[in-house]
Write a protein that holds these residues in place. Structure first.
Motif, short mmCIF file in Angstrom:
data_model
loop_
_atom_site.label_atom_id
_atom_site.label_comp_id
_atom_site.label_asym_id
_atom_site.label_seq_id
_atom_site.Cartn_x
_atom_site.Cartn_y
_atom_site.Cartn_z
N ALA A 1 0.96 -1.26 -0.10
CA ALA A 1 0.07 0.07 -0.19
C ALA A 1 0.82 1.12 -0.02
O ALA A 1 0.57 2.17 -0.65
CB ALA A 1 -0.93 -0.14 1.20
N GLU A 2 1.87 1.18 0.78
CA GLU A 2 3.01 2.32 0.78
C GLU A 2 3.66 2.51 -0.59
O GLU A 2 3.93 3.59 -1.24
CB GLU A 2 4.08 1.86 1.98
N ASN A 3 3.97 1.20 -1.11
CA ASN A 3 4.46 1.22 -2.69
C ASN A 3 3.80 2.03 -3.52
O ASN A 3 4.17 2.73 -4.40
CB ASN A 3 5.00 -0.13 -3.10
N LEU A 4 2.37 1.68 -3.35
CA LEU A 4 1.38 2.25 -4.22
C LEU A 4 1.33 3.74 -4.26
O LEU A 4 1.50 4.59 -5.17
CB LEU A 4 0.25 1.61 -3.72
N LYS A 5 1.53 4.28 -2.79
CA LYS A 5 1.61 5.73 -2.68
C LYS A 5 2.71 6.34 -3.40
O LYS A 5 2.85 7.58 -4.05
CB LYS A 5 1.64 6.04 -1.14
N GLU A 6 3.93 5.61 -3.11
CA GLU A 6 5.26 6.11 -3.66
C GLU A 6 5.20 6.26 -4.93
O GLU A 6 5.71 6.90 -5.56
CB GLU A 6 6.61 5.23 -3.08
N THR A 7 4.45 5.11 -5.80
CA THR A 7 4.48 5.16 -7.05
C THR A 7 3.87 6.36 -7.81
O THR A 7 4.37 6.89 -8.71
CB THR A 7 3.86 3.84 -7.74
N LEU A 8 2.55 6.71 -6.85
CA LEU A 8 1.96 7.83 -7.25
C LEU A 8 2.78 9.25 -7.34
O LEU A 8 2.16 10.17 -7.88
CB LEU A 8 0.38 7.73 -6.42
N LYS A 9 3.61 9.14 -6.23
CA LYS A 9 4.60 10.57 -6.06
C LYS A 9 5.09 10.62 -7.26
O LYS A 9 5.47 11.94 -7.61
CB LYS A 9 5.39 10.17 -4.79
N ILE A 10 5.76 9.55 -7.74
CA ILE A 10 6.56 9.83 -8.90
C ILE A 10 5.75 9.93 -10.19
O ILE A 10 6.02 10.63 -10.91
CB ILE A 10 7.62 8.51 -9.08
N PHE A 11 4.69 9.13 -10.40
CA PHE A 11 3.77 9.27 -11.62
C PHE A 11 2.55 9.67 -11.02
O PHE A 11 1.39 8.89 -11.00
CB PHE A 11 3.68 8.02 -12.16
N PRO A 12 2.05 11.08 -10.85
CA PRO A 12 0.87 11.51 -9.96
C PRO A 12 -0.16 11.26 -11.14
O PRO A 12 -1.19 11.24 -10.84
CB PRO A 12 0.92 12.85 -9.97
N GLU A 13 0.30 11.20 -12.53
CA GLU A 13 -0.81 11.08 -13.66
C GLU A 13 -1.33 9.68 -13.77
O GLU A 13 -2.18 9.43 -14.29
CB GLU A 13 -0.05 11.49 -14.95
N TRP A 14 -0.96 8.87 -12.94
CA TRP A 14 -1.29 7.57 -12.85
C TRP A 14 -2.49 7.28 -11.77
O TRP A 14 -2.90 6.07 -11.60
CB TRP A 14 -0.26 6.50 -12.38
#
Ligand code: PLP
Length: 367
Positions: A275-288
């Motif tokens: 769940a934390e990885n998911l948040k980190e991913t969205l920090k790098i790719f907010p457009e996702w």
């Protein structure tokens, strides 16, 4: 007579190429496989150190009684006789496609690439519906099928079916007297806090629930899957095919699987990590944000937002130049040529590095 042609799994093929590059000394980031990066939970690891010799023999074909009972109680409203332990869910799906007398199997796409291969090898016909289209209900209502496969949460896009959607699928199945195969292999990775409500389909007589420990318990290599059904004839046939092909699921794996429930608190920490990885991913790719999964551990992203239409070409160039492995969307159904599946089931530091490499590759990519 020549041997039949069985297509190679696209994700396995990419992983093979990634390993090749690894052997050449490149640091490759594998965001292409469907496996967790964790070790099995402590109760399982502890038990592995004290394996009794008794578990070096065949077990009853349907699974050891204690495990069947544990699984039946866990899923509720099932008895031990309505559970069969299989050597991995993939094998379980083969059994189902072999013993259910039916021709047309409805696949809700994007769908796990294993389904179509298994259906075809078993001589059945896959028919598909594109779930990304707003008229998917109409498409299902107008499609003739004998079996429908529902993966919940879905691989590759992490879709979680609502109770209302499951109810709709059940009504359509009922109309056609079709089987519902409910693949719940990712059921421990749900990020909304809800658990999928099975209420609307669980009393359907032609339902088979499918689960296993591969993803939830980081035990892909142990090959533990479960099939649950209240149909006695189906269970008899599943038992017969399991006995005649595998004899039984490996005894050691079944013995370790008895730690299934004791391990659930640790399994919850796996979920929290992703769940934390998911948040980190969205920090790098907010457009996702538009592609945010509700469950599972993948992002399924349409690269056309970056003007990229050929995801196969993109994925191959990404691997060869930036050493990041992802799976092109064409592996998950028709109409997903510009999509890719990106696994976030990695150590966070590695994942962050890989996503930054992906980001800079996208930024300089000229389709
Ligand atoms: N179902 C889905 C949706 C999957 O993604 C997988 C594995 O990737 C399986 C079933 C098979 O799981 P296993 O054979 O490891 O139990």
């Amino acid at each position: 007579m020549s041997a039949i042609q069985i297509p190679l799994s696209a994700s396995m093929e990419i992983t093979r190429r990634a390993s090749e590059l690894n052997r050449q000394g490149k640091e490759v980031f594998t965001l292409s496989i469907g496996d967790t990066h964790f070790s099995p939970p402590a109760p399982v690891r502890e038990k592995m150190n004290h394996l009794p010799q008794a578990y070096s023999h065949y077990t009853s074909g349907d699974g050891i009684p204690e495990l069947r009972k544990l699984v039946a109680d866990h899923y509720g409203n099932y008895e031990a006789a309505q559970v069969i332990v299989v050597p991995g869910l993939k094998q379980g799906l083969f059994y189902l496609m072999t013993v259910i007398e039916a021709q047309r199997v409805l696949v809700l796409e994007p769908a796990w690439l294993g389904y179509e291969t298994i259906i075809s090898i078993c001589g059945k016909t896959p028919v598909s519906v594109n779930m990304k289209k707003s008229d998917w209900k109409e498409q299902i209502a107008n499609t003739h099928f004998d079996i429908v496969l529902v993966c919940n949460p879905n691989n590759p896009d992490g879709r979680l079916f609502s109770e209302e959607e499951l109810e709709f699928i059940r009504r359509q199945a009922e109309k056609q007297n079709a089987w519902i195969i409910s693949d719940e292999i990712y059921d421990r990775y749900i990020y909304s806090g809800d658990t999928p409500s099975m209420q609307s389909i669980d009393n359907y007589s032609k339902l088979v629930r499918c689960a296993g420990l591969s993803k939830s318990h980081a035990m892909t290599g142990f090959r533990i899957g479960f099939l649950l059904s209240r149909d006695t004839i189906l269970m008899r046939n599943l038992s017969a095919i399991n006995q005649n092909t595998a004899t039984c699921t490996p005894a050691i794996s079944q013995y370790l699987a008895l730690e299934f429930e004791n391990s659930l608190p640790e399994v919850q920490t796996f979920r929290d990590y992703y769940a934390e990885n998911l948040k980190e991913t969205l920090k790098i790719f907010p457009e996702w944000e538009a592609f945010k999964p509700q469950g599972g551990f993948y992002f399924f992203v349409d690269l056309s937002i970056y003007g990229i239409s050929d995801a196969e070409k993109f994925s191959s160039e990404l691997l060869e130049n930036a050493f990041v492995a992802i799976v092109p969307g064409s592996a998950y159904g028709k109409g997903f040529d510009s999509w890719v599946r990106i696994s976030i089931s990695l150590d966070r530091e590695k994942l962050t590095k890989a996503l930054l490499l992906l980001k800079s590759f996208i930024n300089q990519y000229k389709p």
